[in-house]
Design an enzyme around this catalytic site. Structure first.
Site, PDB file in Angstrom:
ATOM      1  N   GLU A 160       6.256   4.304   7.226  1.00 32.51           N
ATOM      2  CA  GLU A 160       5.822   5.483   6.469  1.00 32.51           C
ATOM      3  C   GLU A 160       6.717   6.683   6.750  1.00 32.51           C
ATOM      4  OE1 GLU A 160       1.115   4.474   5.778  1.00 32.51           O
ATOM      5  OE2 GLU A 160       1.676   5.682   7.506  1.00 32.51           O
TER       6      GLU A 160
ATOM      7  N   LYS B   8       3.935  -7.145   3.785  1.00 32.95           N
ATOM      8  CA  LYS B   8       3.694  -5.738   3.489  1.00 32.95           C
ATOM      9  C   LYS B   8       3.461  -5.030   4.814  1.00 32.95           C
ATOM     10  CE  LYS B   8       0.333  -3.562   3.241  1.00 32.95           C
ATOM     11  NZ  LYS B   8      -0.368  -2.571   4.127  1.00 32.95           N
TER      12      LYS B   8
ATOM     13  N   THR C 288       0.874  -1.192   0.000  1.00 30.87           N
ATOM     14  CA  THR C 288       0.000   0.000   0.000  1.00 30.87           C
ATOM     15  C   THR C 288       0.905   1.234   0.000  1.00 30.87           C
ATOM     16  OG1 THR C 288      -0.235  -0.163   2.411  1.00 30.87           O
ATOM     17  CG2 THR C 288      -1.988  -1.124   1.061  1.00 30.87           C
TER      18      THR C 288
ATOM     19  N   THR D   4      -7.704  10.707   0.720  1.00 28.56           N
ATOM     20  CA  THR D   4      -8.061  11.596  -0.387  1.00 28.56           C
ATOM     21  C   THR D   4      -7.073  11.504  -1.537  1.00 28.56           C
ATOM     22  OG1 THR D   4      -6.992  13.292   0.911  1.00 28.56           O
ATOM     23  CG2 THR D   4      -9.381  13.208   0.958  1.00 28.56           C
TER      24      THR D   4
ATOM     25  N   ASN E  17       0.115  10.720   6.065  1.00 30.53           N
ATOM     26  CA  ASN E  17      -1.063  10.401   6.860  1.00 30.53           C
ATOM     27  C   ASN E  17      -2.044  11.544   7.029  1.00 30.53           C
ATOM     28  OD1 ASN E  17      -0.864   7.575   7.558  1.00 30.53           O
ATOM     29  ND2 ASN E  17       1.127   8.208   8.370  1.00 30.53           N
TER      30      ASN E  17
ATOM     31  N   THR F 132       0.788  -9.573  13.043  1.00 28.92           N
ATOM     32  CA  THR F 132       1.623  -8.698  12.245  1.00 28.92           C
ATOM     33  C   THR F 132       0.781  -8.034  11.195  1.00 28.92           C
ATOM     34  OG1 THR F 132       3.484  -8.600  10.766  1.00 28.92           O
ATOM     35  CG2 THR F 132       2.166 -10.588  10.683  1.00 28.92           C
TER      36      THR F 132
END
EC number: 2.3.1.35
Lengths: 410, 410
Positions: B282, B185, B159, B410, B405, B196
């Site tokens: 991230e 992932k 993702t 959007t 984030n 996980t």
């Protein structure tokens, strides 16, 4: 009983508003800029006092000294510095905290065992005691009982804070009018637990010391302990309250007819300061208020509220004005307390987004407008598991939080 | 026993390397960009299988379906989509997960009760089932047993991940060579607990099913459960492992002479994938490894390691290349486990910064260079309370975490 019925907020009031208190601050050289970094509150009589402290295993030197001073249940002064936390500074740090207490007692003409010491700032560096010494020598002449003294005090306790935090209320106790005020600092490393960042409360109430401590603990649990900025609990958290007894009221105990009113007023000051700390969280653009209803009990509600308001993903979504309720429910579900997963309602500022754990088709434009325009974003989560309720406060996670904390020491 | 003695890492190996497995992926239209978003792993025989799942109260529909499939202890295929988590989607979501399973079973020619279903992506939106249906119809012809099929599979499960995560090792079991591989992932909402993010492991070992599950749980506890990106636990976390039994080894049980070697090899794959997830957190620029020694027991060490690696203040400081050990010790002190506060040593990449809880005069330039230049920042904390040890992995907190984030939906 609505809060408005029992006490009155004093606009512009601060820690010097209750009878008997003076305060002041100055720049002694601990902060790199010219801002105030040393301050004191003085009571004209020994005050009934109470404090709560951080639960962090590593406690800064000033906390040890303050605990010792408070052993007799009274305080007459608080000496506080910013720019240096005097934490993890070993024996020298302890000696420095004791010296701060002794110097303040001498300069202010009070008993050494009636002086509390508080510090906030960088961890692990020794205080520049020459600057502290000359600062304390200059403090007594700075103290005054008006708004100016309170202002200098409030400025001196700030670190990465952008605004000062203060609150003042009056409440009737019998025929007497009692005043309660507080000032606080805190912007990062905010996740208090049985304590808070630095907070200082004054009141002129005549009050029993044990009942004051009990009230302080109770009020802290639903206010200072319900805020989080970054999940990090400081080594220096401390909330000190002093009661001068100069209001002339019949002595307050928990059995007094006006105890509930006093407690409501006291709790309002705590809540107001706690919310101000959350709103001024490092880098924050918004206050986030999370209200949980219908949990199995209040403790479960509190755990859920703090988990939601502390979620980095929820905080980032609020910064981005994204009505991302999936992150809210994911946070509810990992709070570690029982929740019936099929019966959850969620609203954002009154806009229902989830009903009985099913998405509601809501107006995304309206939600976007609410999230963009509101200073305070209210998240309401209704469970169907019991009567437990709690409210927690936090702030959004922004670029500025990262900027501020990527280069704090340098 | 060093890990190198008992197994060999297969460079470029992936989930199709163990005998009996094919994999593949394609773009069916769940992601907005043209990236793969639907994938499968197929075993040529029913495989002994085991899985662990998220502890989040809210569990996505695919987890229910997968649990049901795994009740018989075998799996022959996994069908997985990205772009939509199929979580908080009610009865329709459940029906969709069941339909995914049925369609995959039909298309791949296997028993419906031997198919696991996994989903990852946005919470609370219904799957576009027309796209899923046509995607599943096209999947069988995409499957292959070489590197290309594994590559397409790995791409399809990502993702916000920037890179694929895979690992493959071989280990001797008696005279047979057994291969173990995994793909995973995960980049945000990463704070696994007894589970996980999505992870898929394949092996050709002949192995007892209960012992495989037991090993999976043990290995997960010291690997996937020791990473955190943002403290948020997903509703969809799942780690599935399938053993084809085609390696021809004498059946592995915990009593087998080579069990420890197999367990070490299996754990290595878990650890490698877990570290890859943390490194690809991230917005991350660095992997942070926190090693705790000398805690009262291993559980205490794990709690401290996860608290330090999860601290927003520590993470921000590492991003800013700031050797701010004060934040490290503050995090150690709030982990909720006993620590002797006067006997803590801390090193950053071997540079000692705190000894017996006292600051050490270290070379700030050297520390800055280490923090700026290292892909992996190692924080070592030595306590003096016992024999407990643990290692946790995370990543720095950066502007990009907030950017990603603040606008995910959007």
């Amino acid at each position: 009983m609505s809060e408005k019925q029992v006490f009155t907020v004093v606009e512009g009031g601060s820690v010097t508003t209750p009878r008997g208190f003076t305060a002041g601050g100055l720049h002694c050289g601990l902060k790199k800029t010219e801002r105030n970094d040393l301050a004191a509150i003085l009571c004209e009589v020994p005050a009934i006092a109470a404090a709560v402290y951080t639960t962090n295993v590593f406690q800064a030197a000033p906390l040890k000294v303050t605990r010792e001073s408070l052993a007799n249940g009274t305080l007459q002064a608080v000496i506080v510095n910013s720019g240096n936390a005097n934490a993890c500074t070993g024996e020298q740090g302890e000696a420095d905290a004791y010296e701060m207490r002794a110097a303040a007692a001498r300069g202010l003409g009070v008993n050494e065992l009636d002086v509390a010491v508080a510090s906030t700032g960088v961890i692990g560096e020794l205080l520049k005691m020459d600057r502290v010494r000359s600062g304390i020598a200059g403090l007594p002449e700075k103290l005054d009982g008006g708004a100016a003294g309170a202002e200098e005090f409030c400025q001196a306790i700030l670190t990465t804070d952008l605004v000062k935090k203060e609150c003042c209320v009056t409440v009737k106790v019998g025929e007497a009018e009692v005043t309660i005020a507080g000032a606080a600092k805190g912007s990062g490393m905010i996740h208090p637990n049985m304590a808070t960042m630095l907070g200082f409360m004054t009141t002129d109430a005549v009050i029993d010391g044990e009942d004051l401590l009990s009230l302080l603990r109770t009020a802290t649990n639903t206010t200072f302990n319900m805020i989080t900025v970054d999940g990090d609990t400081s080594t220096n958290d401390m909330l000190v309250t002093m009661a001068s007894g100069l209001a002339g009221n019949e002595k307050l105990t928990r059995l007094h007819a006006d105890w509930d009113a006093f407690a409501a007023a006291f709790t309002h000051v705590c809540k107001s300061l706690a919310m101000a700390i959350a709103r001024d969280g490092e880098g924050a653009t918004k206050l986030i208020e999370v209200q949980i209803d219908g949990a199995v009990h209040d403790e479960a509600a509190a755990a859920i509220a703090k988990t939601v308001v502390g979620s980095s993903l929820v905080k980032s979504a609020i910064f981005g004005a994204d009505a991302n309720w999936g992150r809210i429910i994911a946070a509810v579900g990992r709070a570690g307390v029982p929740v019936s997963p099929e019966r959850v309602d969620i609203s954002l500022g009154g806009i229902e987004v989830l009903r009985q754990s099913r998405p509601v088709a809501f107006d995304e434009e309206q939600a976007l407008h609410y999230l963009q325009k509101s200073d305070t974003v209210r998240i309401t989560v209704a469970l169907a598991d019991g009567e437990g309720k709690a409210t927690a406060w936090g702030c959004d996670l922004t670029y500025d939080y990262v900027r501020i904390n990527a280069a704090y020491r340098t």
